[in-house]
Write an enzyme that holds these catalytic residues in place. Structure first.
Site, PDB file in Angstrom:
ATOM      1  CB  CYS A  76     -10.618 -15.218  -3.893  1.00 38.24           C
ATOM      2  SG  CYS A  76     -12.162 -14.693  -3.186  1.00 38.24           S
TER       3      CYS A  76
ATOM      4  CE  LYS B 293       1.089  -9.863   2.086  1.00 38.04           C
ATOM      5  NZ  LYS B 293       1.502  -8.970   3.171  1.00 38.04           N
TER       6      LYS B 293
HETATM    7  C1  F6R Z   1      -1.180  -3.770   6.223  1.00 42.01           C
HETATM    8  C2  F6R Z   1      -1.218  -4.156   4.826  1.00 42.01           C
HETATM    9  C3  F6R Z   1      -2.110  -3.396   3.919  1.00 42.01           C
HETATM   10  C4  F6R Z   1      -1.460  -3.240   2.527  1.00 42.01           C
HETATM   11  C5  F6R Z   1      -2.457  -2.591   1.550  1.00 42.01           C
HETATM   12  C6  F6R Z   1      -1.834  -2.376   0.187  1.00 42.01           C
HETATM   13  O1  F6R Z   1      -0.300  -4.564   6.957  1.00 42.01           O
HETATM   14  O2  F6R Z   1      -0.568  -5.080   4.413  1.00 42.01           O
HETATM   15  O3  F6R Z   1      -2.456  -2.153   4.455  1.00 42.01           O
HETATM   16  O4  F6R Z   1      -0.303  -2.471   2.644  1.00 42.01           O
HETATM   17  O5  F6R Z   1      -3.585  -3.406   1.418  1.00 42.01           O
HETATM   18  O6  F6R Z   1      -1.418  -3.569  -0.377  1.00 42.01           O
HETATM   19  P1  F6R Z   1      -0.377  -3.603  -1.560  1.00 42.01           P
HETATM   20  O7  F6R Z   1       0.912  -3.077  -1.068  1.00 42.01           O
HETATM   21  O8  F6R Z   1      -0.297  -5.044  -1.972  1.00 42.01           O
HETATM   22  O9  F6R Z   1      -0.933  -2.729  -2.649  1.00 42.01           O
END
Ligand code: F6R
Length: 646
Positions: free
Chosen positions: A2, A641
């Site tokens: 969100c 994301k």
């Molecule tokens: C895959 C992807 C996710 C993130 C995961 C961890 O392309 O982006 O697997 O790597 O959700 O996210 P962060 O690094 O923000 O903790």
């Protein structure tokens, strides 16, 4: 998950020409420099849409009270809705892009949710765990709810408390008071933003375990899930602590805890500019971010050694004696970041001789792990907000471990809650599938490993200088791969109808294979799996049938322990069973051509640095295949994301 934006601006008078009926994505500023709330909020939502795209909505305070528009689906649906049914001019507004948790992605469940007879609008990121209990209680008080969301319950609670304050004759900023009282009653993780028509010129927000930053303007202030929510308007930002309430008016930012006691945030400057978060002529953010990788690695290396070649990590503010006594390293991360950790494990153990485990954050704290004062935890997170990793960090610190965060996002929670942070300088990563952050994370973890080796005397200075020199050559080598990517792009497009693709790797190539498979799964929605090449014969080889595409990350023929020969044997074994092999090999490795249907070469590098190169063709392959299928590579289905729920 969100995206949240809030804006409040001062009416500068002079017949301000802020659009009377604004459709979004129009001029953000009128001739006299006056921003309109809707423009600011919609621009923020456009930049935050990567956090969730199940629905979007806005609410503004107008002369006639609260007005809201919301629509299921991507932000463009809301844009169309606003064009068909414009909102009047306003200087106070909030906006939301949703990644659905409670309740499907419908118009009804979209935020904002209204309460107090439509006078209050509220948006939310997170999960309110005790919403069912609160809903029953508020229903008993006569409130009715239209949606399936926990958010509407929070809105109802704030509205109910607000009304109570009015009826008791309370004076002052009742919206802040009501939100403070509401936050005391909520369990779970949340960022809430609320506006009330009786308090134009005020947006109030509360946060617990969910991201929120303040943007400071001149006669206007902003709120965002992260700085991209207001990067077009200001680079001055304030990070908030846990369990805080912030009230913004055009000229003031007031922070308290949930009980009204004054609190403070920490101001910081946002170093990247708005253009860094634009596509820059590429068709997708993902493509642009793949092309940002030489820079992402270069920037992450920048300024990390002194004139004598000694590695200096100023940010690593943990007592050297503690770092010397570390007897175990635990890397905590999820998804792509966890694969970066798995790559780094090979290097850290080799350079530092410290046993290193890599664990998925969400598995870690539920299995009674052995962690103590001699454990160094390395938490890797692009966003710095991943709830699973944040919770694991907290747990590790409770057990006495020191935590170093490797993070790409200034002002985010994981670095703030860690003992030290090593920032990656990949710049904003907007595409949901991580690319440049992955390479930057490996680079930063390598710097950490080399630093520990230097500190503990595991490596001589010239040995470390040699690795740093090899690392310094990586950006140009990535660029060479990008400049010669047509063949792999074509292969990706040609394989658009593949039902399944397997990936094999060995040693550092194993996590690279898993990352290649993850990219394909999340972008192209096909079955993809990464295996350790040596594991094939223990079961997975049964998957091989005529025509099965298998991508092989081939070790360098110069590598130790004849890994190359072993993987070549694996390739022969699967070809004998009908596999179509696509091999990523080192330049000069002519031996593989005889065993592969397709070979793609990457520049030669020391074995431990090879993942910084071999990953790149796999990213390009996944991007091309998914694009050929006509999928939205920046916003793959079901994903968001920043995963701020457990
Ligand atoms: C895959 C992807 C996710 C993130 C995961 C961890 O392309 O982006 O697997 O790597 O959700 O996210 P962060 O690094 O923000 O903790």
């Amino acid at each position: 998950m969100c995206g949240i934006v809030g804006y409040v601006g001062r009416d500068r008078g002079q017949g301000s020409s802020v659009l009377d009926s604004v459709a979004p994505a129009v001029d953000q500023e009128s001739a006299d420099g006056q921003h309109g709330a809707l423009d600011v909020v919609m621009e923020g939502l456009r930049r935050l849409e990567y956090r969730g795209y199940d629905s979007a909505g806005v609410a503004v305070i107008t002369a006639d009270g609260i007005e809201s528009r919301k629509k299921a689906g991507k932000l463009t649906n809301l844009v169309e809705e606003l064009a068909a049914d414009p909102l009047p001019r306003s200087l106070t507004g909030i906006g939301h892009t949703r990644w659905a948790t409670h309740g499907g992605p419908t118009d009804q469940n979209a935020h904002p949710h209204l309460a107090d007879g439509g006078k209050l609008a509220l948006i939310h990121n997170g999960i309110i765990e005790n919403y069912a209990e609160l809903k029953a209680e508020l229903t008993g008080e006569g409130l009715t709810f239209l949606s399936d969301t926990d958010t509407e319950v929070a809105a109802g609670l704030v509205g109910y408390l607000y009304r109570g304050l009015v009826e008791s004759g309370a004076q002052g900023d009742l919206l802040t008071l009501a939100l403070q009282q509401a936050c005391q009653r909520l369990h779970g993780a949340f960022t809430l933003l609320a506006i009330h028509q009786d308090q134009p010129g005020t947006v109030v927000a509360g946060r617990r375990n969910s991201p929120l930053v303040v943007g400071l303007g001149d006669g206007e202030n902003f709120l965002g899930s992260d700085v991209s929510g207001f990067i077009d308007f200001t680079r001055r930002a304030v990070e908030l602590g846990q369990d805080q309430i912030v009230t913004i008016t055009p000229d003031d930012v007031t922070i308290t805890d949930f009980f009204g006691a004054p609190a403070e945030g920490t101001e910081f400057h946002v170093s990247w500019d708005a253009a860094a978060a634009e596509k820059g002529g590429f068709e997708s953010f993902m493509e642009k971010e793949i092309h940002d990788q030489p820079d992402a690695v270069g920037q992450t290396l920048l300024g990390r050694s002194d004139v004598s070649g000694r590695l200096v990590l100023d940010e690593l503010r943990i007592d050297e004696s503690i770092l010397r006594s570390v007897d175990k390293i635990v890397v905590l991360a999820c998804g792509t970041s966890a694969y970066a950790g798995q790559v780094a494990k090979y290097a850290i153990e080799h350079w530092c001789r410290i046993p290193t485990e890599v664990e998925l954050s969400h598995e870690f704290r539920y299995r009674d792990p052995i962690v103590n004062e001699k454990t160094l935890v390395v938490a890797i997170s692009q966003s710095g907000e991943t709830m699973d990793t944040l919770m694991a960090v907290r747990y590790a610190r409770e057990q006495g471990a020191k935590v170093v965060a490797i993070c790409n996002t200034n002002g985010s929670t994981i670095p703030r809650e860690s003992d030290a942070v090593l920032y990656t300088h990949a710049g904003p990563e907007i595409a949901v599938a991580s690319t440049k952050a992955f390479l930057a994370q490996i680079t930063a973890a390598y710097l950490l490993g080399l630093y520990l080796a230097q500190l503990r005397g595991n490596k001589f200075r010239d040995e470390i200088a040699d690795v740093l020199a090899d690392l310094a050559e990586i950006p140009a080598k990535i660029q060479a791969i990008l400049d010669d990517a047509e063949k792999i792009k074509q292969l990706g497009a040609d394989m658009a109808n593949a039902k399944s693709v397997l990936f094999l790797g060995r040693h550092v190539g194993f996590p690279v294979a898993m990352e290649g498979a993850l990219k394909l799964k999340e972008l192209a929605y096909i079955h993809a799996e990464g295996f350790a090449a040596g594991e094939l014969k223990h079961g997975p080889i049964a998957l091989i049938e005529e025509g099965q595409p298998v991508v092989v990350v081939m070790p360098s023929p110069r590598a130790r322990d004849s890994l190359h020969a072993k993987v070549v044997s694996n390739v022969q074994e699967i070809r004998a069973r009908g596999a179509v092999t696509i091999v990523i090999a080192e330049e000069g490795d002519t031996s593989v051509a005889a065993y592969s249907e397709h070979v793609f070469y990457v520049p030669a590098s020391p074995t431990l640095l090879a993942p910084l190169l071999t990953t790149v063709p796999l990213q390009i392959f996944a991007l091309a295949l998914a694009s050929a299928k006509g999928y939205d590579v920046d916003q793959p289905r079901n994903l968001a994301k920043s995963v701020t729920v457990e």
